[in-house]
Design an enzyme around this catalytic site. Structure first.
Site, PDB file in Angstrom:
ATOM      1  N   HIS A   1       0.863  -1.182   0.000  1.00 16.94           N
ATOM      2  CA  HIS A   1       0.000   0.000   0.000  1.00 16.94           C
ATOM      3  C   HIS A   1       0.899   1.232   0.000  1.00 16.94           C
ATOM      4  O   HIS A   1       1.038   1.917   1.010  1.00 16.94           O
ATOM      5  CB  HIS A   1      -0.963  -0.008   1.203  1.00 16.94           C
ATOM      6  CG  HIS A   1      -2.261  -0.650   0.886  1.00 16.94           C
ATOM      7  ND1 HIS A   1      -3.162  -0.076   0.018  1.00 16.94           N
ATOM      8  CD2 HIS A   1      -2.799  -1.832   1.271  1.00 16.94           C
ATOM      9  CE1 HIS A   1      -4.212  -0.873  -0.106  1.00 16.94           C
ATOM     10  NE2 HIS A   1      -4.014  -1.949   0.636  1.00 16.94           N
TER      11      HIS A   1
ATOM     12  N   TYR B   1      -8.875   8.607 -17.758  1.00 21.04           N
ATOM     13  CA  TYR B   1      -9.477   9.339 -16.652  1.00 21.04           C
ATOM     14  C   TYR B   1      -9.663  10.795 -17.080  1.00 21.04           C
ATOM     15  O   TYR B   1      -8.783  11.398 -17.677  1.00 21.04           O
ATOM     16  CB  TYR B   1      -8.564   9.310 -15.413  1.00 21.04           C
ATOM     17  CG  TYR B   1      -8.366   7.955 -14.775  1.00 21.04           C
ATOM     18  CD1 TYR B   1      -9.035   6.815 -15.224  1.00 21.04           C
ATOM     19  CD2 TYR B   1      -7.499   7.812 -13.699  1.00 21.04           C
ATOM     20  CE1 TYR B   1      -8.835   5.585 -14.610  1.00 21.04           C
ATOM     21  CE2 TYR B   1      -7.298   6.580 -13.087  1.00 21.04           C
ATOM     22  CZ  TYR B   1      -7.965   5.480 -13.553  1.00 21.04           C
ATOM     23  OH  TYR B   1      -7.761   4.269 -12.945  1.00 21.04           O
TER      24      TYR B   1
ATOM     25  N   GLU C   1       0.243   7.812  11.380  1.00 18.15           N
ATOM     26  CA  GLU C   1      -1.088   7.302  11.776  1.00 18.15           C
ATOM     27  C   GLU C   1      -1.866   8.269  12.668  1.00 18.15           C
ATOM     28  O   GLU C   1      -3.091   8.154  12.782  1.00 18.15           O
ATOM     29  CB  GLU C   1      -0.953   5.943  12.469  1.00 18.15           C
ATOM     30  CG  GLU C   1      -0.554   4.836  11.501  1.00 18.15           C
ATOM     31  CD  GLU C   1      -0.402   3.496  12.198  1.00 18.15           C
ATOM     32  OE1 GLU C   1       0.014   3.481  13.371  1.00 18.15           O
ATOM     33  OE2 GLU C   1      -0.706   2.470  11.564  1.00 18.15           O
TER      34      GLU C   1
ATOM     35  N   ASP D   1      -4.729   2.063   2.008  1.00 13.48           N
ATOM     36  CA  ASP D   1      -5.073   1.377   3.257  1.00 13.48           C
ATOM     37  C   ASP D   1      -5.631   2.386   4.277  1.00 13.48           C
ATOM     38  O   ASP D   1      -6.615   2.120   4.959  1.00 13.48           O
ATOM     39  CB  ASP D   1      -3.853   0.644   3.840  1.00 13.48           C
ATOM     40  CG  ASP D   1      -2.608   1.530   3.924  1.00 13.48           C
ATOM     41  OD1 ASP D   1      -2.585   2.614   3.288  1.00 13.48           O
ATOM     42  OD2 ASP D   1      -1.663   1.161   4.641  1.00 13.48           O
TER      43      ASP D   1
END
Ligand SMILES: [Zn+2]
Ligand SMILES: [Zn+2]
Length: 393
Positions: free
Chosen positions: A100, A300, A373, A105
Site C-alpha cells: 500500500h 481518466y 497514523e 489502506d
C-alpha cells in the site's frame, strides 16, 4: 468541530488497527477480495446497508438518516501497488512485491472511521450517506470508479455531493489541502509504432531505419510544449518506453514508443493529442517511414473540483481543531475520482502525512512511503463533517 473530535477518540484505536490490517494484506487492482470482505464485515454491525461486488470488487454502504436531506457520497479507494515494501514495520506487507504505497489502506480505515462516527449520529443525520469503497484506482486504464457508476452506485438515491480524500506526503501532518477547479490532469497515454524497412546495419541506405526515425519523433514531440501549447497552460509530454531491435548489426523493421500527455483543460488536451498525431506522422513521412498512433480510449477525465463546494469544504475543515487548510497547486497525476465528479459536484481533497520526526518523508508510490497514523482520526472527522453538513444543504 469539537464534538466529532471527542467522539473519534473512541474509534481511533480501531481506525489504526484497520489500517494496519489492510496494510499487512495489500491487494492489487480488482483483486481487493479480502479488503472488501473486511469492509463489509465492519459496516454491517453499524446498521449500514451493504452491497458487495459493486463494479467488480467494490463495496457500497448506505446509511439513511432519520431526517430528510441530501445524498452525500464519500469515496475511498482500496487497491495497492506492485511495489516491494522497504519500510520495517510490525505490520509490514506480507505479500511479496505488493504494498500500500499510495496510502489507500489509510483511505479505507478513515472512511470506516467516518462510518462509525456517522452511524452513531444517525438520529441527527439528514438525508443519506453513501460509502463508496472503490476498487482499482491505480489500474490507470480501467479504473474502478467507472464500473461502480455503471453498477448504479451514484443513483437510487441519486448523489447530490461527492467527496474523496487522499493522504499525501506533499503537505505536512496537521493540514488539509484543497484546490477549487482543475486539480488533477487528464492522463492520455499513447503508443506510436514507426514502421520502416529493416536490413543490415552496415547498409542503412538500403533500409528505412525506424530507430533513427523514433529518435527524431521523440525530440520533435517536445516541441509541443515549447512551441505549440499556450505557455501559461500546464502541459507535459513524456516518452516513457522505447522498444525496437534485436542485435547490434540489424536494422529492425519497426520501433514502438509509449508515453503520456497530461493536461488540465479540454482545449489544451485536444490540441496536444492532435499535435502528437501530426508530428509523429509527418516526421515519419519525412524519412520515408509510416506510423500508427493510438491513444488509450476513455482515459481518466480531468479532476475538476466544484469551486463553490470547495470553498464551503474549506470553511468546514477549518473548524476542525488542530488542523490547517492550505491551498494546493494542481498536479499532473490522474485520478478516477474525476468520474464521480462528472456525476455530482464535490471535491477531492488531501490530508497531509509528512512528518520528519516519524520518518514519513518519502513520496506516495515510494517503496519507503510511510503514513503518520496520528492524522487518520482527522481524516475520519473531516469525512464525517462533510457528510453531516452537506446532507443538510
Ligand atoms: Zn497512487
Ligand atoms: Zn492513490
Amino acid at each position: 468541530m469539537r464534538g466529532l473530535l471527542e467522539e473519534v477518540e473512541e474509534f481511533e484505536p480501531r481506525i489504526i488497527e484497520l489500517r494496519r490490517r489492510v496494510h499487512e494484506h495489500p491487494e492489487l487492482a480488482y483483486h481487493e477480495v479480502e479488503t472488501a470482505r473486511l469492509i463489509a464485515n465492519r459496516l454491517k454491525p453499524l446498521g449500514i446497508d451493504v452491497r458487495t461486488g459493486v463494479g467488480g470488487t467494490g463495496v457500497l454502504g448506505v446509511l439513511k438518516g432519520e431526517r430528510p436531506g441530501k445524498v452525500v457520497a464519500l469515496r475511498a479507494d482500496m487497491d495497492a501497488l506492485p511495489v516491494q515494501e522497504m519500510v520495517e514495520l510490525p505490520f509490514k506487507s506480507k505479500v511479496e512485491g505488493v504494498m500500500h504505497a499510495c496510502g489507500h489502506d489509510s483511505h479505507v480505515a478513515m472512511l470506516l472511521g467516518a462510518a462509525m462516527l456517522l452511524a452513531k449520529k444517525r438520529n441527527d443525520l439528514h438525508g443519506v450517506v453513501k460509502f463508496l469503497f472503490q476498487p482499482a484506482e491505480e489500474h490507470g486504464g480501467r479504473g474502478g470508479a467507472k464500473p461502480m457508476i455503471e453498477d448504479g452506485a451514484m443513483e437510487a438515491p441519486r448523489v447530490d455531493y461527492v467527496f474523496g480524500l487522499h493522504i499525501t506526503n506533499r503537505i505536512p501532518s496537521g493540514s488539509f489541502g484543497l484546490r477549487g477547479g482543475a486539480a488533477m490532469a487528464a492522463p492520455d497515454s499513447f503508443k506510436i509504432k514507426i514502421i520502416g524497412r529493416g536490413g543490415h546495419g552496415s547498409s542503412p541506405h538500403e533500409t528505412i531505419d525506424p530507430i533513427f526515425v523514433a529518435a527524431q519523433v521523440i525530440l520533435a514531440l517536445q516541441a509541443i510544449s515549447s512551441r505549440m501549447i499556450d505557455p501559461v497552460k500546464p502541459f507535459v509530454i513524456s516518452v516513457c518506453s522505447v522498444h525496437s531491435g534485436t542485435k547490434s548489426n540489424i536494422i529492425p523493421d519497426d520501433a514502438v514508443l509509449e508515453g503520456t500527455v497530461r493536461t488540465l483543460d479540454d482545449a489544451t488536451r485536444k490540441k496536444a493529442v492532435s499535435s502528437v498525431r501530426g508530428i509523429a506522422e509527418r516526421v515519419a513521412k519525412a524519412f520515408g517511414a509510416t506510423c500508427e498512433v493510438e491513444f488509450m480510449k476513455d482515459p481518466y477525465p480531468i479532476t475538476f473540483n466544484d469551486v463553490k463546494v470547495t470553498r464551503e469544504v474549506a470553511e468546514i475543515l477549518r473548524k476542525i481543531d488542530g488542523m490547517k487548510v492550505v491551498e494546493m497547486d494542481p498536479i499532473l497525476g490522474g485520478e478516477d475520482f474525476s468520474r464521480f465528479l462528472q456525476r455530482a459536484p464535490g471535491t477531492f481533497y488531501y490530508l497531509g502525512t509528512r512528518n520528519k520526526s516519524k520518518g514519513c518523508v518519502h513520496p506516495n508510490h515510494s517503496s519507503k512511503f510511510k503514513v503518520d497514523e496520528d492524522v487518520l482520526k482527522y481524516g475520519s472527522v473531516s469525512l464525517a463533517s462533510l457528510a453531516l453538513e452537506f446532507t443538510k444543504a
